[in-house]
Design a protein around this motif. Structure first.
Motif, PDB file in Angstrom:
ATOM      1  N   VAL A 167      13.569   1.906  -1.929  1.00  0.00           N
ATOM      2  CA  VAL A 167      12.437   2.180  -1.041  1.00  0.00           C
ATOM      3  C   VAL A 167      12.837   1.842   0.391  1.00  0.00           C
ATOM      4  O   VAL A 167      13.556   0.869   0.629  1.00  0.00           O
ATOM      5  N   THR A 168      12.388   2.672   1.339  1.00  0.00           N
ATOM      6  CA  THR A 168      12.728   2.489   2.750  1.00  0.00           C
ATOM      7  C   THR A 168      11.476   2.674   3.595  1.00  0.00           C
ATOM      8  O   THR A 168      10.738   3.651   3.415  1.00  0.00           O
ATOM      9  N   ASN A 169      11.255   1.769   4.532  1.00  0.00           N
ATOM     10  CA  ASN A 169      10.130   1.870   5.460  1.00  0.00           C
ATOM     11  C   ASN A 169      10.446   2.939   6.503  1.00  0.00           C
ATOM     12  O   ASN A 169      11.353   2.768   7.312  1.00  0.00           O
ATOM     13  N   VAL A 170       9.702   4.031   6.503  1.00  0.00           N
ATOM     14  CA  VAL A 170       9.870   5.099   7.491  1.00  0.00           C
ATOM     15  C   VAL A 170       8.642   5.198   8.405  1.00  0.00           C
ATOM     16  O   VAL A 170       8.482   6.163   9.142  1.00  0.00           O
ATOM     17  N   PHE A 171       7.792   4.187   8.363  1.00  0.00           N
ATOM     18  CA  PHE A 171       6.515   4.193   9.081  1.00  0.00           C
ATOM     19  C   PHE A 171       6.665   3.911  10.572  1.00  0.00           C
ATOM     20  O   PHE A 171       5.880   4.375  11.381  1.00  0.00           O
ATOM     21  N   GLY A 172       7.647   3.111  10.960  1.00  0.00           N
ATOM     22  CA  GLY A 172       7.793   2.761  12.374  1.00  0.00           C
ATOM     23  C   GLY A 172       7.146   1.439  12.731  1.00  0.00           C
ATOM     24  O   GLY A 172       7.122   1.049  13.893  1.00  0.00           O
ATOM     25  N   ALA A 173       6.597   0.737  11.742  1.00  0.00           N
ATOM     26  CA  ALA A 173       6.011  -0.593  11.934  1.00  0.00           C
ATOM     27  C   ALA A 173       6.242  -1.370  10.634  1.00  0.00           C
ATOM     28  O   ALA A 173       6.368  -0.772   9.571  1.00  0.00           O
ATOM     29  N   PRO A 174       6.300  -2.701  10.721  1.00  0.00           N
ATOM     30  CA  PRO A 174       6.484  -3.484   9.492  1.00  0.00           C
ATOM     31  C   PRO A 174       5.338  -3.252   8.509  1.00  0.00           C
ATOM     32  O   PRO A 174       4.197  -3.032   8.905  1.00  0.00           O
ATOM     33  N   LEU A 175       5.665  -3.291   7.222  1.00  0.00           N
ATOM     34  CA  LEU A 175       4.671  -3.159   6.160  1.00  0.00           C
ATOM     35  C   LEU A 175       4.675  -4.437   5.333  1.00  0.00           C
ATOM     36  O   LEU A 175       5.737  -4.884   4.890  1.00  0.00           O
ATOM     37  N   TYR A 176       3.493  -5.005   5.123  1.00  0.00           N
ATOM     38  CA  TYR A 176       3.368  -6.257   4.387  1.00  0.00           C
ATOM     39  C   TYR A 176       2.508  -6.039   3.149  1.00  0.00           C
ATOM     40  O   TYR A 176       1.598  -5.207   3.145  1.00  0.00           O
ATOM     41  N   GLY A 177       2.792  -6.806   2.117  1.00  0.00           N
ATOM     42  CA  GLY A 177       1.962  -6.770   0.925  1.00  0.00           C
ATOM     43  C   GLY A 177       2.052  -5.459   0.163  1.00  0.00           C
ATOM     44  O   GLY A 177       1.038  -4.901  -0.241  1.00  0.00           O
ATOM     45  N   ILE A 178       3.264  -4.970  -0.022  1.00  0.00           N
ATOM     46  CA  ILE A 178       3.426  -3.743  -0.789  1.00  0.00           C
ATOM     47  C   ILE A 178       3.892  -4.083  -2.207  1.00  0.00           C
ATOM     48  O   ILE A 178       4.433  -5.156  -2.461  1.00  0.00           O
TER      49      ILE A 178
END
Length: 135
Positions: free
Chosen positions: A29-40
């Motif tokens: 899995v890779t964050n492609v959102f452009g902001a940190p993601l927490y609690g996934i």
């Protein structure tokens, strides 16, 4: 709206397997959102007749046992920084009662609080074939 915030892939190094085989799977899995993601949470849904091999799960090469809920494995409360990736490796055992055919394993990333999907669904398919020694 975080749908599509995480890119996900799921693979298996095996295509054809037999009953009793250990099947390795890799979820990335890779964050492609452009902001940190927490609690996934990463949720893996495996086919009927397959069973998780306890102790086989590794999250970024560190032991990380999932929560087991029926045929779902869940790695919860993870964080992903911008462009950061996590890789999970695990083993499933093909049960003795599984018939020949194709079996699809599915994985998805969800928000741990709301349960809503924040990625597409990734799949890996294996084919159960006759065992040359037993069938």
């Amino acid at each position: 709206m975080l749908d599509g915030s995480v890119a996900i892939t799921k693979t298996s190094s095996l295509t054809n397997v037999t009953r009793g085989s250990l099947v390795p799977y890799t979820i990335t899995v890779t964050n492609v959102f452009g902001a940190p993601l927490y609690g996934i949470g990463i949720v893996d849904h495996f086919p009927a007749g397959f069973k998780y091999k306890a102790g086989s799960s590794r999250l970024d090469d560190n032991p990380a046992e999932p929560l087991i809920n029926g045929r779902e494995l869940v790695w919860d409360n993870l964080n992903l920084q911008v462009n950061e990736s996590h890789t999970i490796r695990l083993l499933l055992v093909v049960g003795s009662g599984v018939s020949e055919g194709e079996y699809v394993n599915r994985a998805q990333v969800r928000n741990s609080v709301t349960g809503t999907a924040i990625s597409g669904e990734a799949t890996a398919t294996v084919r159960v074939i006759p065992d040359p020694d037993l069938d």
